[in-house]
Design a protein around this motif. Structure first.
Motif, short mmCIF file in Angstrom:
data_model
loop_
_atom_site.label_atom_id
_atom_site.label_comp_id
_atom_site.label_asym_id
_atom_site.label_seq_id
_atom_site.Cartn_x
_atom_site.Cartn_y
_atom_site.Cartn_z
N GLY A 139 0.83 -1.20 0.00
CA GLY A 139 0.00 0.00 0.00
C GLY A 139 0.86 1.24 0.00
O GLY A 139 2.00 1.20 -0.47
N LYS A 140 0.31 2.32 0.54
CA LYS A 140 1.02 3.61 0.54
C LYS A 140 1.31 4.07 1.97
O LYS A 140 0.53 3.81 2.87
N ALA A 152 0.54 7.91 7.66
CA ALA A 152 -0.62 7.03 7.67
C ALA A 152 -0.39 5.94 6.62
O ALA A 152 0.17 6.21 5.55
N PHE A 153 -0.76 4.73 6.94
CA PHE A 153 -0.75 3.65 5.95
C PHE A 153 -2.10 3.69 5.25
O PHE A 153 -3.14 3.73 5.90
N ALA A 154 -2.07 3.70 3.92
CA ALA A 154 -3.33 3.79 3.16
C ALA A 154 -3.33 2.76 2.04
O ALA A 154 -2.28 2.21 1.69
N ASP A 155 -4.51 2.53 1.50
CA ASP A 155 -4.69 1.63 0.35
C ASP A 155 -4.04 0.26 0.59
O ASP A 155 -3.46 -0.33 -0.32
N ILE A 156 -4.15 -0.22 1.80
CA ILE A 156 -3.49 -1.50 2.13
C ILE A 156 -4.26 -2.66 1.49
O ILE A 156 -5.49 -2.73 1.59
N VAL A 157 -3.52 -3.52 0.84
CA VAL A 157 -4.10 -4.76 0.31
C VAL A 157 -3.23 -5.91 0.78
O VAL A 157 -1.99 -5.83 0.74
N ILE A 158 -3.85 -6.95 1.29
CA ILE A 158 -3.11 -8.16 1.65
C ILE A 158 -3.42 -9.24 0.63
O ILE A 158 -4.58 -9.44 0.27
N ALA A 159 -2.38 -9.88 0.12
CA ALA A 159 -2.56 -10.95 -0.86
C ALA A 159 -1.74 -12.15 -0.41
O ALA A 159 -0.83 -12.02 0.40
N ARG A 160 -2.08 -13.34 -0.93
CA ARG A 160 -1.39 -14.55 -0.49
C ARG A 160 -0.91 -15.41 -1.65
O ARG A 160 -1.43 -15.35 -2.75
N LYS A 161 0.14 -16.18 -1.35
CA LYS A 161 0.64 -17.21 -2.28
C LYS A 161 0.97 -18.43 -1.44
O LYS A 161 1.70 -18.31 -0.44
N THR A 202 -7.61 -9.32 0.95
CA THR A 202 -8.48 -8.17 1.22
C THR A 202 -8.64 -7.45 -0.10
O THR A 202 -7.82 -7.60 -1.00
N LYS A 203 -9.70 -6.68 -0.23
CA LYS A 203 -9.98 -6.05 -1.52
C LYS A 203 -9.79 -4.54 -1.45
O LYS A 203 -10.04 -3.91 -0.41
N ALA A 204 -9.33 -3.96 -2.57
CA ALA A 204 -9.07 -2.53 -2.64
C ALA A 204 -10.34 -1.72 -2.34
O ALA A 204 -10.26 -0.60 -1.84
N GLU A 205 -11.51 -2.31 -2.64
CA GLU A 205 -12.75 -1.56 -2.37
C GLU A 205 -13.29 -1.83 -0.96
O GLU A 205 -14.29 -1.26 -0.55
N GLY A 206 -12.59 -2.69 -0.21
CA GLY A 206 -13.02 -2.97 1.16
C GLY A 206 -12.21 -2.15 2.17
O GLY A 206 -11.88 -1.00 1.91
N GLU A 207 -11.90 -2.78 3.30
CA GLU A 207 -11.09 -2.11 4.33
C GLU A 207 -9.67 -1.95 3.81
O GLU A 207 -9.05 -2.92 3.37
N THR A 208 -9.12 -0.75 3.89
CA THR A 208 -7.75 -0.54 3.41
C THR A 208 -6.86 0.16 4.44
O THR A 208 -5.75 0.56 4.13
N THR A 209 -7.37 0.31 5.67
CA THR A 209 -6.52 0.88 6.73
C THR A 209 -6.06 -0.27 7.62
O THR A 209 -6.70 -1.33 7.67
#
Ligand SMILES: [Zn+2]
Length: 244
Positions: free
Chosen positions: A12-13, A205-214, A229-236
């Motif tokens: 994220g940012k 501030a941490f923003a636009d957080i996305v968690i992805a897995r492999k 997690t999805k970019a349109e969902g919770e991102t903090t």
């Protein structure tokens, strides 16, 4: 039992809400000059947030919050221990001399680089060179009341950096340690990054957080990160933590 189960990518940012002063934070250096350089990436000639300083700040944020658990034992030094189940050491790492059967350090924090919009904005702004501005500040000597001018080199407020962390799951307990990482990010938002935090610098501030897995299959079959997690969902950090 240490066995690779899966990797999580937290990306994220990092938004600088106040000027970010990275590097030494000594207030005792001589008059004038710019004695607290932001770390410049040698190739791109832009300031970066070193992964090591981000990770160190997250770790110390947790040490302070759970001071009864991790700070008292350490006499003010960075906590490190031989306890295989220690969540802090297992997540953030132990000293090279500590031989503990806890497997690899779970968290990797990459250097955060300024994003494209930020680099463009720096180009067009007066007084910004290589992504930093110089700000003069007076430091008062508490005893003589004499003011000493100093110059602080800082990344201007509003700048945004792309961050990336990799968290590896080796055991079921690591799922809770992932939450510890998000908690550290959340506490860090109420603290500061870089030097001179008590003077207002380094609020991020941490923003636009996305968690992805492999998982092992993703690697074997060459599949890309699968969003958890999805970019349109919770991102903090707080929002994701509450939803996990
Ligand atoms: Zn420990």
């Amino acid at each position: 039992m240490i066995e690779f189960i899966e990797n999580y990518r937290i990306s994220g940012k990092i938004i600088c809400q106040t000027g970010l002063h990275i590097g030494g934070s000594s207030d005792t250096l001589g008059i004038g000059g710019s004695d607290s350089p932001v770390i410049l990436d040698r190739i791109q000639k832009v300031p970066i947030i070193p992964g090591s300083s981000l990770k160190g700040k997250m770790r110390s944020a947790l040490e302070l919050k759970y001071s009864g658990l991790w700070l008292d034992k350490s006499e003010g030094k960075v906590h490190t221990c031989k306890e295989p189940g220690c969540n802090l050491c297992t997540t953030f790492g132990r000293g090279a001399t500590e031989r503990v059967m806890a497997g690899p350090t779970r968290l990797i924090v990459r250097d955060a680089m300024p994003d494209a919009v930020t680099k463009e904005a720096w180009k067009d702004k007066d007084g910004i060179s290589h992504g930093t501005e110089i700000k003069g500040e007076n430091f008062l000597n508490r005893i003589t009341s004499m003011a000493t001018p100093r110059f602080i080199e800082r990344v201007p407020a509003g700048s945004a950096f792309d961050f990336e962390m990799i968290f590896t799951i080796y055991s079921p307990e690591d799922q809770d340690r992932l939450k510890l990482v998000l908690e550290a990010m959340s506490i860090l938002e109420d603290s500061y990054l870089g030097g001179s935090g008590s003077r207002g610098y380094g609020k991020i501030a941490f923003a636009d957080i996305v968690i992805a897995r492999k998982d092992p299959d993703s690697y074997r079959e060459g599949r890309d990160w699968e969003p958890l997690t999805k970019a349109e969902g919770e991102t903090t950090a707080r929002g994701i933590l509450a939803s996990l």
